[in-house]
Design a protein around this motif. Structure first.
Motif, PDB file in Angstrom:
ATOM      1  N   ILE A  33     -10.557 -14.807 -12.534  1.00  0.00           N
ATOM      2  CA  ILE A  33     -10.307 -14.729 -13.972  1.00  0.00           C
ATOM      3  C   ILE A  33     -11.619 -14.785 -14.742  1.00  0.00           C
ATOM      4  CG2 ILE A  33      -9.305 -15.978 -15.939  1.00  0.00           C
ATOM      5  CD1 ILE A  33      -7.013 -16.805 -14.002  1.00  0.00           C
ATOM      6  N   LEU A  34     -12.492 -15.706 -14.358  1.00  0.00           N
ATOM      7  CA  LEU A  34     -13.765 -15.855 -15.069  1.00  0.00           C
ATOM      8  C   LEU A  34     -14.649 -14.627 -14.935  1.00  0.00           C
ATOM      9  CD1 LEU A  34     -14.574 -19.553 -14.124  1.00  0.00           C
ATOM     10  CD2 LEU A  34     -13.942 -18.692 -16.383  1.00  0.00           C
ATOM     11  N   LEU A  35     -14.723 -14.065 -13.734  1.00  0.00           N
ATOM     12  CA  LEU A  35     -15.587 -12.900 -13.502  1.00  0.00           C
ATOM     13  C   LEU A  35     -14.990 -11.624 -14.076  1.00  0.00           C
ATOM     14  CD1 LEU A  35     -18.033 -11.484 -12.172  1.00  0.00           C
ATOM     15  CD2 LEU A  35     -16.682 -11.347 -10.062  1.00  0.00           C
ATOM     16  N   TYR A  36     -13.771 -11.328 -13.687  1.00  0.00           N
ATOM     17  CA  TYR A  36     -13.204 -10.010 -13.998  1.00  0.00           C
ATOM     18  C   TYR A  36     -12.570  -9.928 -15.378  1.00  0.00           C
ATOM     19  CZ  TYR A  36     -14.050  -8.826  -9.133  1.00  0.00           C
ATOM     20  OH  TYR A  36     -14.657  -8.585  -7.930  1.00  0.00           O
ATOM     21  N   ALA A  37     -12.043 -11.026 -15.883  1.00  0.00           N
ATOM     22  CA  ALA A  37     -11.465 -11.003 -17.229  1.00  0.00           C
ATOM     23  C   ALA A  37     -12.465 -11.494 -18.274  1.00  0.00           C
ATOM     24  CB  ALA A  37     -10.200 -11.859 -17.284  1.00  0.00           C
TER      25      ALA A  37
ATOM     26  N   LEU B 267     -28.820 -15.117  -5.291  1.00  0.00           N
ATOM     27  CA  LEU B 267     -28.796 -13.878  -6.062  1.00  0.00           C
ATOM     28  C   LEU B 267     -28.914 -14.183  -7.549  1.00  0.00           C
ATOM     29  CD1 LEU B 267     -25.817 -12.035  -4.300  1.00  0.00           C
ATOM     30  CD2 LEU B 267     -28.253 -11.577  -3.970  1.00  0.00           C
ATOM     31  N   ASP B 268     -29.440 -13.216  -8.294  1.00  0.00           N
ATOM     32  CA  ASP B 268     -29.462 -13.361  -9.748  1.00  0.00           C
ATOM     33  C   ASP B 268     -28.031 -13.443 -10.267  1.00  0.00           C
ATOM     34  OD1 ASP B 268     -32.212 -13.176  -9.785  1.00  0.00           O
ATOM     35  OD2 ASP B 268     -32.215 -11.008 -10.125  1.00  0.00           O
ATOM     36  N   HIS B 269     -27.830 -14.242 -11.288  1.00  0.00           N
ATOM     37  CA  HIS B 269     -26.490 -14.414 -11.845  1.00  0.00           C
ATOM     38  C   HIS B 269     -26.180 -13.257 -12.794  1.00  0.00           C
ATOM     39  CE1 HIS B 269     -26.203 -19.024 -10.954  1.00  0.00           C
ATOM     40  NE2 HIS B 269     -26.544 -18.297  -9.896  1.00  0.00           N
ATOM     41  N   ASP B 270     -25.664 -12.203 -12.201  1.00  0.00           N
ATOM     42  CA  ASP B 270     -25.370 -10.959 -12.909  1.00  0.00           C
ATOM     43  C   ASP B 270     -23.904 -10.616 -12.665  1.00  0.00           C
ATOM     44  OD1 ASP B 270     -24.995  -8.212 -13.543  1.00  0.00           O
ATOM     45  OD2 ASP B 270     -27.140  -7.829 -13.320  1.00  0.00           O
ATOM     46  N   ALA B 271     -23.083 -10.664 -13.699  1.00  0.00           N
ATOM     47  CA  ALA B 271     -21.649 -10.431 -13.541  1.00  0.00           C
ATOM     48  C   ALA B 271     -21.363  -9.037 -12.988  1.00  0.00           C
ATOM     49  CB  ALA B 271     -20.931 -10.632 -14.873  1.00  0.00           C
ATOM     50  N   THR B 272     -22.155  -8.039 -13.397  1.00  0.00           N
ATOM     51  CA  THR B 272     -21.932  -6.677 -12.921  1.00  0.00           C
ATOM     52  C   THR B 272     -22.168  -6.571 -11.419  1.00  0.00           C
ATOM     53  OG1 THR B 272     -22.593  -5.756 -15.065  1.00  0.00           O
ATOM     54  CG2 THR B 272     -22.637  -4.271 -13.176  1.00  0.00           C
TER      55      THR B 272
END
Length: 216
Positions: free
Chosen positions: A135-139, A178-183
């Motif tokens: 939910i946090l990542l994709y929404a 890893l870098d904190h990059d949602a994409t």
């Protein structure tokens, strides 16, 4: 564990080169992602799609309508996703939390810092770490890595984690290296899912065809 940032990047590079952009999660709105994240517990996505289509046909795929519809009616509409009575209650539990704490405003909820939002989700009965992080990542577009059985299967088969490794430990490996990059986290998780379904099958894995091959 012999797990390095270079190995993580190599896994991503090989899979991304093989599959290309996967554009996951397929949904028309953050709310639809939220619903799908609950419905996909212990089932496959095809079954979830059928349930979401049923909600759409009934004109019930919105925050207020799902919250207000009788639980038994909601359960019937999501029957294809399995455990439909349980998931109906879990979905309502989730929406009731957002209603009580954020006035039913998902945008306000997702504007919270990631730790606060995650803690709120995990307090909801029936929402575990994988569902909360999806939910946090994709929404919500928050940069948090989602771990599932496919992730665990691929990493353990390559000897990168022990079979007994828990969710938080696996997640920390990604978050710490890893870098904190949602994409990137979005695409990475989707790539692991696709790889497990196509090659790293639970039984009779197709190792000779897998784009990962032997990892150095």
């Amino acid at each position: 564990m012999g797990f390095t940032s270079d190995q993580l990047r190599e896994i991503y590079h090989r899979l991304d080169e093989h599959f290309g952009p996967l554009n996951w999660w397929p949904a028309e709105s953050p709310f639809e992602v939220l619903v799908g994240a609950v419905l996909t517990q212990n089932t496959n996505w095809k079954n979830v799609e059928k349930s979401i289509d049923s909600l759409k046909r009934a004109n019930l795929l919105s925050f207020d309508t799902v919250l207000d519809v009788p639980e038994e009616q909601l359960a019937e509409l999501i029957r294809s996703s399995g455990y439909y009575n349980l998931k109906s209650r879990r979905l309502k539990n989730l929406l009731e939390m957002v209603k009580a704490e954020y006035g039913g405003d998902l945008s306000l909820f997702f504007s919270e810092d990631i730790l606060t939002a995650r803690e709120a989700l995990l307090r909801v009965k029936g929402i575990g770490p994988e569902t909360a992080d999806s939910i946090l990542l994709y929404a919500g577009g928050h940069p948090i890595f989602v771990v599932d059985a496919y992730t665990h299967r691929i990493l353990s088969r390559h000897g990168l984690i022990p079979e007994s490794c828990d969710y938080q430990t696996v997640q920390d490996l990604f978050m710490d290296n890893l870098d904190h990059d949602a994409t990137i986290f979005n695409q990475y998780h989707a790539l692991l899912v696709r790889t497990a379904i196509r090659f790293c099958k639970k039984r009779e894995p197709l190792c000779g065809e897998c784009p990962l091959g032997p990892l150095l």
